[in-house]
Enzyme design. Structure first.
Site, PDB file in Angstrom:
ATOM      1  N   LYS A   1       6.988   2.900  -2.947  1.00  0.00           N
ATOM      2  CA  LYS A   1       7.546   1.610  -3.368  1.00  0.00           C
ATOM      3  C   LYS A   1       6.964   1.194  -4.712  1.00  0.00           C
ATOM      4  O   LYS A   1       7.668   0.684  -5.572  1.00  0.00           O
ATOM      5  CB  LYS A   1       7.169   0.517  -2.361  1.00  0.00           C
ATOM      6  CG  LYS A   1       8.003   0.484  -1.135  1.00  0.00           C
ATOM      7  CD  LYS A   1       7.639  -0.793  -0.416  1.00  0.00           C
ATOM      8  CE  LYS A   1       8.250  -0.889   0.940  1.00  0.00           C
ATOM      9  NZ  LYS A   1       7.798  -2.111   1.620  1.00  0.00           N
TER      10      LYS A   1
ATOM     11  N   TYR B   1      13.615   6.372   5.903  1.00  0.00           N
ATOM     12  CA  TYR B   1      14.862   6.858   6.488  1.00  0.00           C
ATOM     13  C   TYR B   1      15.794   7.493   5.450  1.00  0.00           C
ATOM     14  O   TYR B   1      16.944   7.795   5.754  1.00  0.00           O
ATOM     15  CB  TYR B   1      15.593   5.684   7.170  1.00  0.00           C
ATOM     16  CG  TYR B   1      14.831   5.049   8.307  1.00  0.00           C
ATOM     17  CD1 TYR B   1      14.997   5.489   9.618  1.00  0.00           C
ATOM     18  CD2 TYR B   1      13.947   3.988   8.086  1.00  0.00           C
ATOM     19  CE1 TYR B   1      14.304   4.904  10.669  1.00  0.00           C
ATOM     20  CE2 TYR B   1      13.249   3.386   9.130  1.00  0.00           C
ATOM     21  CZ  TYR B   1      13.435   3.858  10.418  1.00  0.00           C
ATOM     22  OH  TYR B   1      12.744   3.275  11.454  1.00  0.00           O
TER      23      TYR B   1
ATOM     24  N   PHE C   1      11.563   8.326   0.714  1.00  0.00           N
ATOM     25  CA  PHE C   1      10.668   8.143   1.864  1.00  0.00           C
ATOM     26  C   PHE C   1      11.434   7.483   3.003  1.00  0.00           C
ATOM     27  O   PHE C   1      12.630   7.179   2.869  1.00  0.00           O
ATOM     28  CB  PHE C   1       9.445   7.302   1.460  1.00  0.00           C
ATOM     29  CG  PHE C   1       9.779   5.859   1.161  1.00  0.00           C
ATOM     30  CD1 PHE C   1      10.331   5.501  -0.050  1.00  0.00           C
ATOM     31  CD2 PHE C   1       9.552   4.858   2.106  1.00  0.00           C
ATOM     32  CE1 PHE C   1      10.646   4.163  -0.329  1.00  0.00           C
ATOM     33  CE2 PHE C   1       9.856   3.531   1.840  1.00  0.00           C
ATOM     34  CZ  PHE C   1      10.405   3.187   0.617  1.00  0.00           C
TER      35      PHE C   1
ATOM     36  N   ASN D   1       0.839  -1.194   0.000  1.00  0.00           N
ATOM     37  CA  ASN D   1       0.000   0.000   0.000  1.00  0.00           C
ATOM     38  C   ASN D   1       0.875   1.246   0.000  1.00  0.00           C
ATOM     39  O   ASN D   1       0.378   2.356   0.162  1.00  0.00           O
ATOM     40  CB  ASN D   1      -0.922   0.009   1.237  1.00  0.00           C
ATOM     41  CG  ASN D   1      -2.095  -0.938   1.045  1.00  0.00           C
ATOM     42  OD1 ASN D   1      -2.730  -0.953  -0.013  1.00  0.00           O
ATOM     43  ND2 ASN D   1      -2.372  -1.758   2.042  1.00  0.00           N
ATOM     44  N   ASN D   2       2.190   1.054  -0.167  1.00  0.00           N
ATOM     45  CA  ASN D   2       3.139   2.176  -0.145  1.00  0.00           C
ATOM     46  C   ASN D   2       3.339   2.687  -1.579  1.00  0.00           C
ATOM     47  O   ASN D   2       3.918   2.005  -2.419  1.00  0.00           O
ATOM     48  CB  ASN D   2       4.452   1.650   0.471  1.00  0.00           C
ATOM     49  CG  ASN D   2       5.537   2.707   0.527  1.00  0.00           C
ATOM     50  OD1 ASN D   2       5.614   3.584  -0.333  1.00  0.00           O
ATOM     51  ND2 ASN D   2       6.384   2.612   1.533  1.00  0.00           N
TER      52      ASN D   2
ATOM     53  N   ARG E   1      16.347  -2.416  -2.358  1.00  0.00           N
ATOM     54  CA  ARG E   1      15.188  -2.896  -3.125  1.00  0.00           C
ATOM     55  C   ARG E   1      15.560  -3.037  -4.601  1.00  0.00           C
ATOM     56  O   ARG E   1      15.174  -3.989  -5.271  1.00  0.00           O
ATOM     57  CB  ARG E   1      14.003  -1.937  -2.954  1.00  0.00           C
ATOM     58  CG  ARG E   1      12.668  -2.561  -3.308  1.00  0.00           C
ATOM     59  CD  ARG E   1      11.483  -1.796  -2.748  1.00  0.00           C
ATOM     60  NE  ARG E   1      11.758  -0.416  -2.494  1.00  0.00           N
ATOM     61  CZ  ARG E   1      12.018   0.081  -1.274  1.00  0.00           C
ATOM     62  NH1 ARG E   1      11.964  -0.689  -0.218  1.00  0.00           N
ATOM     63  NH2 ARG E   1      12.325   1.349  -1.123  1.00  0.00           N
TER      64      ARG E   1
ATOM     65  N   LYS F   1      19.005   6.095  -7.041  1.00  0.00           N
ATOM     66  CA  LYS F   1      18.702   5.290  -5.851  1.00  0.00           C
ATOM     67  C   LYS F   1      18.335   3.856  -6.266  1.00  0.00           C
ATOM     68  O   LYS F   1      18.841   2.885  -5.702  1.00  0.00           O
ATOM     69  CB  LYS F   1      17.548   5.915  -5.046  1.00  0.00           C
ATOM     70  CG  LYS F   1      17.195   5.088  -3.815  1.00  0.00           C
ATOM     71  CD  LYS F   1      15.975   5.570  -3.057  1.00  0.00           C
ATOM     72  CE  LYS F   1      15.589   4.554  -1.989  1.00  0.00           C
ATOM     73  NZ  LYS F   1      14.288   4.777  -1.376  1.00  0.00           N
TER      74      LYS F   1
ATOM     75  N   ASP G   1       9.871  -6.889   1.975  1.00  0.00           N
ATOM     76  CA  ASP G   1       9.990  -6.402   3.336  1.00  0.00           C
ATOM     77  C   ASP G   1      11.412  -5.907   3.517  1.00  0.00           C
ATOM     78  O   ASP G   1      12.359  -6.542   3.055  1.00  0.00           O
ATOM     79  CB  ASP G   1       9.655  -7.497   4.348  1.00  0.00           C
ATOM     80  CG  ASP G   1       9.280  -6.877   5.686  1.00  0.00           C
ATOM     81  OD1 ASP G   1       8.415  -5.985   5.705  1.00  0.00           O
ATOM     82  OD2 ASP G   1       9.869  -7.268   6.714  1.00  0.00           O
ATOM     83  N   THR G   2      11.526  -4.753   4.155  1.00  0.00           N
ATOM     84  CA  THR G   2      12.831  -4.108   4.298  1.00  0.00           C
ATOM     85  C   THR G   2      13.112  -3.794   5.747  1.00  0.00           C
ATOM     86  O   THR G   2      12.201  -3.448   6.495  1.00  0.00           O
ATOM     87  CB  THR G   2      12.845  -2.799   3.480  1.00  0.00           C
ATOM     88  OG1 THR G   2      12.704  -3.121   2.110  1.00  0.00           O
ATOM     89  CG2 THR G   2      14.138  -2.025   3.682  1.00  0.00           C
TER      90      THR G   2
HETATM   91  P1  IMP Z   1       8.683  -2.293   4.799  1.00  0.00           P
HETATM   92  O1  IMP Z   1       8.289  -3.187   5.919  1.00  0.00           O
HETATM   93  O2  IMP Z   1       9.325  -2.993   3.681  1.00  0.00           O
HETATM   94  O3  IMP Z   1       7.577  -1.379   4.379  1.00  0.00           O
HETATM   95  O4  IMP Z   1       9.828  -1.326   5.350  1.00  0.00           O
HETATM   96  C1  IMP Z   1       9.897  -1.006   6.703  1.00  0.00           C
HETATM   97  C2  IMP Z   1      10.327   0.423   6.912  1.00  0.00           C
HETATM   98  O5  IMP Z   1      11.671   0.562   6.424  1.00  0.00           O
HETATM   99  C3  IMP Z   1       9.513   1.463   6.152  1.00  0.00           C
HETATM  100  O6  IMP Z   1       8.425   1.908   6.893  1.00  0.00           O
HETATM  101  C4  IMP Z   1      10.509   2.573   5.984  1.00  0.00           C
HETATM  102  O7  IMP Z   1      10.544   3.374   7.124  1.00  0.00           O
HETATM  103  C5  IMP Z   1      11.821   1.822   5.862  1.00  0.00           C
HETATM  104  N1  IMP Z   1      12.228   1.696   4.452  1.00  0.00           N
HETATM  105  C6  IMP Z   1      11.934   0.705   3.586  1.00  0.00           C
HETATM  106  N2  IMP Z   1      12.485   0.947   2.386  1.00  0.00           N
HETATM  107  C7  IMP Z   1      13.129   2.128   2.506  1.00  0.00           C
HETATM  108  C8  IMP Z   1      13.884   2.924   1.594  1.00  0.00           C
HETATM  109  O8  IMP Z   1      14.082   2.628   0.400  1.00  0.00           O
HETATM  110  N3  IMP Z   1      14.393   4.063   2.104  1.00  0.00           N
HETATM  111  C9  IMP Z   1      14.206   4.468   3.391  1.00  0.00           C
HETATM  112  N4  IMP Z   1      13.494   3.778   4.263  1.00  0.00           N
HETATM  113  C10 IMP Z   1      12.968   2.608   3.831  1.00  0.00           C
END
Ligand code: IMP
Length: 191
Positions: free
Chosen positions: A13, A151, A149, A9-10, A178, A172, A69-70
């Site tokens: 991304k 960090y 977005f 939902n981002n 990613r 980037k 997931d990041t």
């Molecule tokens: P997610 O669970 O993959 O959505 O990522 C967890 C959190 O990591 C997100 O809410 C962001 O705060 C951060 N994040 C994920 N990808 C990035 C990025 O490319 N740049 C900066 N912060 C990121």
């Protein structure tokens, strides 16, 4: 062209990944397929969360799909916030709250090494497959830049003198966690 649903939902991304897969795969958003709701994310590993998010879509639609997931892993914080990066400053916190907490926890720390790690889980014909990407760098002492977005304003990747938030998206995407995970996904999909 092959179609894949991206379980996110981002919108940032979605834009990043759609650009990288342009001409290779037709990306459908949850909006495009009329699937609404909060995707669960309750596992304690990146692999587990990526699988959980992709499965959530697959179980409801039967469509081939993927999720990512990041986590941001900071050496001086023993790898935190890691899988909890989205909720680092609390359950419904903003990107800004997370950055404020990170800057305050990192105050006075000389070791500022950190990495972003992404795991993508692709579900194709019901079978999960994983692709991983990683970028190393440093946590800055203040915000720089307005792009991106999360960090991005406080993360400076190795071999660059600017934060992720100061870079054009194409740059980037080329070097990011990613971006590298998506490149592996693309390599697989092209075969
Ligand atoms: P997610 O669970 O993959 O959505 O990522 C967890 C959190 O990591 C997100 O809410 C962001 O705060 C951060 N994040 C994920 N990808 C990035 C990025 O490319 N740049 C900066 N912060 C990121």
């Amino acid at each position: 062209m092959k179609e894949l649903v991206f379980a996110t939902n981002n919108k940032h991304k979605l834009q990043e990944v759609s650009e990288m897969l342009d001409g290779i795969v037709l990306i459908k958003s949850l909006n495009d397929i009329g699937l609404a709701g909060d995707i669960p994310e309750t596992a304690d590993t990146l692999d587990g969360n990526a699988l959980q998010k992709a499965q959530w879509v697959y179980e409801r639609t039967g469509l081939d799909c993927f999720a990512d997931d990041t986590g941001l892993e900071v050496e001086a914080l023993d790898g935190r916030p890691g899988v909890y990066s989205a909720r680092y400053a609390g359950e419904h916190c903003s990107f800004d709250d997370n950055i404020n907490k990170m800057l305050s926890e990192m105050q006075g720390k000389t070791n500022r090494r950190a990495c972003f790690r992404t795991v993508i889980c692709l579900i194709e014909n019901g079978e999960p497959r994983y692709f991983e990407g990683r970028v190393d760098g440093q946590i800055l002492t203040e915000r720089y830049g307005k792009e991106g977005f999360g960090y991005d304003p406080i993360f400076m990747p190795d071999r660059f003198a600017v934060s992720f938030a100061e870079m054009p998206l194409e740059v980037k995407n080329h070097i990011s966690h990613r971006g590298k995970a998506v490149a592996k996904l693309v390599e697989y999909l092209k075969k």
